[in-house]
Design a protein around this motif. Structure first.
Motif, PDB file in Angstrom:
ATOM      1  N   ASP A 159       0.854  -1.179   0.000  1.00 31.55           N
ATOM      2  CA  ASP A 159       0.000   0.000   0.000  1.00 31.55           C
ATOM      3  C   ASP A 159       0.897   1.239   0.000  1.00 31.55           C
ATOM      4  N   PRO A 160       0.717   2.164  -0.951  1.00 26.20           N
ATOM      5  CA  PRO A 160       1.650   3.301  -1.044  1.00 26.20           C
ATOM      6  C   PRO A 160       1.422   4.339   0.050  1.00 26.20           C
ATOM      7  N   ASP A 161       2.522   4.910   0.505  1.00 26.98           N
ATOM      8  CA  ASP A 161       2.434   6.061   1.405  1.00 26.98           C
ATOM      9  C   ASP A 161       2.124   7.330   0.605  1.00 26.98           C
ATOM     10  N   HIS A 221      -2.369   5.454   5.321  1.00 26.94           N
ATOM     11  CA  HIS A 221      -2.822   6.730   4.773  1.00 26.94           C
ATOM     12  C   HIS A 221      -1.967   7.060   3.554  1.00 26.94           C
ATOM     13  N   THR A 222      -2.615   7.449   2.460  1.00 33.28           N
ATOM     14  CA  THR A 222      -1.916   7.712   1.201  1.00 33.28           C
ATOM     15  C   THR A 222      -2.077   9.172   0.824  1.00 33.28           C
ATOM     16  N   GLU A 223      -0.950   9.828   0.626  1.00 37.12           N
ATOM     17  CA  GLU A 223      -0.955  11.233   0.223  1.00 37.12           C
ATOM     18  C   GLU A 223      -0.782  11.332  -1.288  1.00 37.12           C
ATOM     19  N   ILE A 224      -1.560  12.221  -1.899  1.00 38.51           N
ATOM     20  CA  ILE A 224      -1.447  12.466  -3.335  1.00 38.51           C
ATOM     21  C   ILE A 224      -0.583  13.711  -3.573  1.00 38.51           C
ATOM     22  N   ARG A 225       0.433  13.541  -4.405  1.00 41.25           N
ATOM     23  CA  ARG A 225       1.233  14.685  -4.845  1.00 41.25           C
ATOM     24  C   ARG A 225       1.114  14.766  -6.369  1.00 41.25           C
ATOM     25  N   GLU A 226       0.700  15.896  -6.876  1.00 44.09           N
ATOM     26  CA  GLU A 226       0.484  16.028  -8.313  1.00 44.09           C
ATOM     27  C   GLU A 226       1.642  16.748  -8.999  1.00 44.09           C
ATOM     28  N   ILE A 227       2.005  16.226 -10.166  1.00 44.05           N
ATOM     29  CA  ILE A 227       2.902  16.928 -11.080  1.00 44.05           C
ATOM     30  C   ILE A 227       2.038  17.324 -12.260  1.00 44.05           C
ATOM     31  N   ARG A 228       1.776  18.591 -12.402  1.00 42.14           N
ATOM     32  CA  ARG A 228       0.786  19.036 -13.374  1.00 42.14           C
ATOM     33  C   ARG A 228       1.432  19.511 -14.672  1.00 42.14           C
ATOM     34  N   PHE A 229       0.731  19.205 -15.746  1.00 43.75           N
ATOM     35  CA  PHE A 229       1.123  19.668 -17.066  1.00 43.75           C
ATOM     36  C   PHE A 229       0.694  21.124 -17.171  1.00 43.75           C
ATOM     37  N   ARG A 230       1.493  21.974 -16.563  1.00 38.48           N
ATOM     38  CA  ARG A 230       1.144  23.387 -16.568  1.00 38.48           C
ATOM     39  C   ARG A 230       1.396  23.967 -17.951  1.00 38.48           C
ATOM     40  N   ASP A 231       0.939  25.195 -18.154  1.00 36.43           N
ATOM     41  CA  ASP A 231       0.937  25.760 -19.495  1.00 36.43           C
ATOM     42  C   ASP A 231       2.340  26.131 -19.942  1.00 36.43           C
ATOM     43  N   CYS A 232       3.139  25.072 -20.224  1.00 38.85           N
ATOM     44  CA  CYS A 232       4.441  25.309 -20.839  1.00 38.85           C
ATOM     45  C   CYS A 232       4.232  25.923 -22.226  1.00 38.85           C
ATOM     46  N   ARG A 233       3.130  25.526 -22.843  1.00 40.86           N
ATOM     47  CA  ARG A 233       2.715  26.081 -24.127  1.00 40.86           C
ATOM     48  C   ARG A 233       1.189  26.214 -24.099  1.00 40.86           C
ATOM     49  N   ASP A 234       0.682  27.066 -24.965  1.00 36.81           N
ATOM     50  CA  ASP A 234      -0.772  27.220 -25.061  1.00 36.81           C
ATOM     51  C   ASP A 234      -1.276  26.162 -26.036  1.00 36.81           C
ATOM     52  N   LEU A 235      -1.781  25.068 -25.513  1.00 35.67           N
ATOM     53  CA  LEU A 235      -2.128  23.916 -26.327  1.00 35.67           C
ATOM     54  C   LEU A 235      -3.625  23.649 -26.295  1.00 35.67           C
ATOM     55  N   LEU A 240      -9.928   9.548  -7.128  1.00 35.70           N
ATOM     56  CA  LEU A 240      -9.349  10.370  -6.060  1.00 35.70           C
ATOM     57  C   LEU A 240     -10.341  10.544  -4.915  1.00 35.70           C
ATOM     58  N   ARG A 241     -11.621  10.679  -5.239  1.00 35.33           N
ATOM     59  CA  ARG A 241     -12.633  10.761  -4.176  1.00 35.33           C
ATOM     60  C   ARG A 241     -12.680   9.448  -3.387  1.00 35.33           C
ATOM     61  N   HIS A 242     -12.537   8.332  -4.099  1.00 33.59           N
ATOM     62  CA  HIS A 242     -12.502   7.032  -3.419  1.00 33.59           C
ATOM     63  C   HIS A 242     -11.306   6.962  -2.476  1.00 33.59           C
ATOM     64  N   LEU A 243     -10.173   7.457  -2.928  1.00 27.43           N
ATOM     65  CA  LEU A 243      -8.972   7.437  -2.089  1.00 27.43           C
ATOM     66  C   LEU A 243      -9.164   8.286  -0.838  1.00 27.43           C
ATOM     67  N   GLU A 244      -9.794   9.442  -0.991  1.00 24.68           N
ATOM     68  CA  GLU A 244     -10.063  10.281   0.173  1.00 24.68           C
ATOM     69  C   GLU A 244     -10.951   9.553   1.176  1.00 24.68           C
ATOM     70  N   LYS A 245     -11.922   8.806   0.665  1.00 22.84           N
ATOM     71  CA  LYS A 245     -12.808   8.048   1.539  1.00 22.84           C
ATOM     72  C   LYS A 245     -12.041   6.951   2.270  1.00 22.84           C
ATOM     73  N   VAL A 246     -11.157   6.254   1.542  1.00 18.14           N
ATOM     74  CA  VAL A 246     -10.349   5.199   2.169  1.00 18.14           C
ATOM     75  C   VAL A 246      -9.460   5.785   3.260  1.00 18.14           C
ATOM     76  N   ASN A 247      -8.880   6.968   3.009  1.00 20.87           N
ATOM     77  CA  ASN A 247      -8.054   7.613   4.027  1.00 20.87           C
ATOM     78  C   ASN A 247      -8.858   7.897   5.295  1.00 20.87           C
ATOM     79  N   ARG A 248     -10.121   8.315   5.122  1.00 21.34           N
ATOM     80  CA  ARG A 248     -10.962   8.571   6.298  1.00 21.34           C
ATOM     81  C   ARG A 248     -11.254   7.269   7.038  1.00 21.34           C
TER      82      ARG A 248
END
Length: 322
Positions: free
Chosen positions: A211-213, A273-287, A252-260
């Motif tokens: 189970d991931p931390d 308990h599993t924490e989510i860390r996001e790496i987002r595809f931010r607007d490097c370009r206007d795509l 992600l909502r399911h994961l939040e419920k499992v954490n509770r």
């Protein structure tokens, strides 16, 4: 204190997942100290990236960074046939934007679709020797989860490391307007974008992987926008983003419920308990969403470099483990 167990989830998004390749080269090739990779998952282009990272991590003669880089170099439209195909696609998109009627043909009847499918298979198999995979499995390797959807039953399929194949990756990548459904053992599959994009709850639902931390989620489709779209193009862009996030947000909502449930002591001790860390595809370009079909070398390389930048920033932002 033991290392933190980490699972990496790669959302799909066609050519935009070249960004994912850049992120993974920063994270998987040299995992930050204090973290242990326990699973990878992916859908569509994210499935290919997750598989290459997984295979490169396990194989003693391969390197995940080199596999990911060479895969996207090969995907780029550099040969005359690839450049012609890519230009035809871009021309079709431009004509569609201008309001010209574009004739449609079933992918199962389209020679170009069949050729593209064969080329993708060839590229995948040139980077992953699937015949060697069984010898790499010893029960201690990270888990691998690739999603697709059964066209007829509507059920989600998760391909695991013990049945991974080029067909499984093609099934997860079979966008129905581009590729015909992929048949595996009598069942027909479409793109994992319709199923789990990417698989997240699978990290907790299978007892054969820890189970991931933490889950490091590489998100391609933006969750939020600042303005309501008004133009047809803007509406199509936002519709594509929202549909690409539907299954992910549900997981992600399911994961939040499992954490509770964990906090209240409702689940066995193996669940953490599993924490989510996001790496987002931010607007490097206007795509817009149509560029998910663009395989121009400069475009692909720009996305890879964008991913490397975001991956490095994410890596530098991680708290030190005890």
């Amino acid at each position: 204190m033991s290392d933190k167990n980490v699972a990496v989830a790669c959302q799909g998004g066609g050519s935009h997942t070249a960004f994912t390749s850049g992120v993974l080269t920063e994270l998987i090739g040299d995992l930050p100290e204090g973290y242990e990779l326990t699973s990878l998952s992916g859908s569509s282009g994210g499935a290919a990236c997750a598989t290459l990272a997984w295979y490169g991590t396990l194989h003693p003669d391969e390197d995940p960074e080199e596999l990911l880089s060479s895969f996207w170099r090969d995907i780029s439209a550099t040969t005359p046939m690839h450049m012609l195909t890519n230009n035809v696609i871009k021309l079709g998109v431009q004509m569609e934007r201008a309001g010209f009627p574009i004739p449609t043909i079933s992918p199962s009847k389209s020679p170009s679709s069949q050729w593209a499918k064969g080329e993708l298979r060839r590229i995948i198999e040139s980077h992953v020797d699937f015949s060697e995979v069984p010898s790499l499995l010893d029960g201690e390797e990270p888990g691998l989860f690739l999603s697709a959807i059964d066209v007829l039953s509507g059920e989600t399929e998760l391909f695991r490391e013990d049945d991974i194949s080029s067909d499984a990756i093609l099934a997860s990548s079979a966008e129905p307007h581009i590729f015909e459904a992929v048949e595996i053992e009598g069942r027909h599959y479409w793109d994992g974008l319709f199923a789990r994009n990417p698989p997240v709850s699978a990290f907790m639902d299978h007892g054969d992987v820890p189970d991931p931390d933490e889950i490091w989620l590489i998100r391609i489709n933006p969750q939020r926008r600042d303005e309501v779209p008004q133009t047809p193009e803007g509406i199509n862009d936002r519709r594509n983003e929202l549909s690409g996030n539907l299954s992910l947000n549900s997981e992600l909502r399911h994961l939040e419920k499992v954490n509770r449930w964990i906090e209240k002591g409702y689940l066995p001790d193996r669940y953490t308990h599993t924490e989510i860390r996001e790496i987002r595809f931010r607007d490097c370009r206007d795509l817009d969403w149509r560029t998910k079909l663009d395989r121009s070398p400069s475009f692909i390389q720009g996305l890879v470099e964008c991913g490397e930048k975001e991956g490095k920033e994410f890596r530098d932002s991680l708290p030190e483990t005890d």
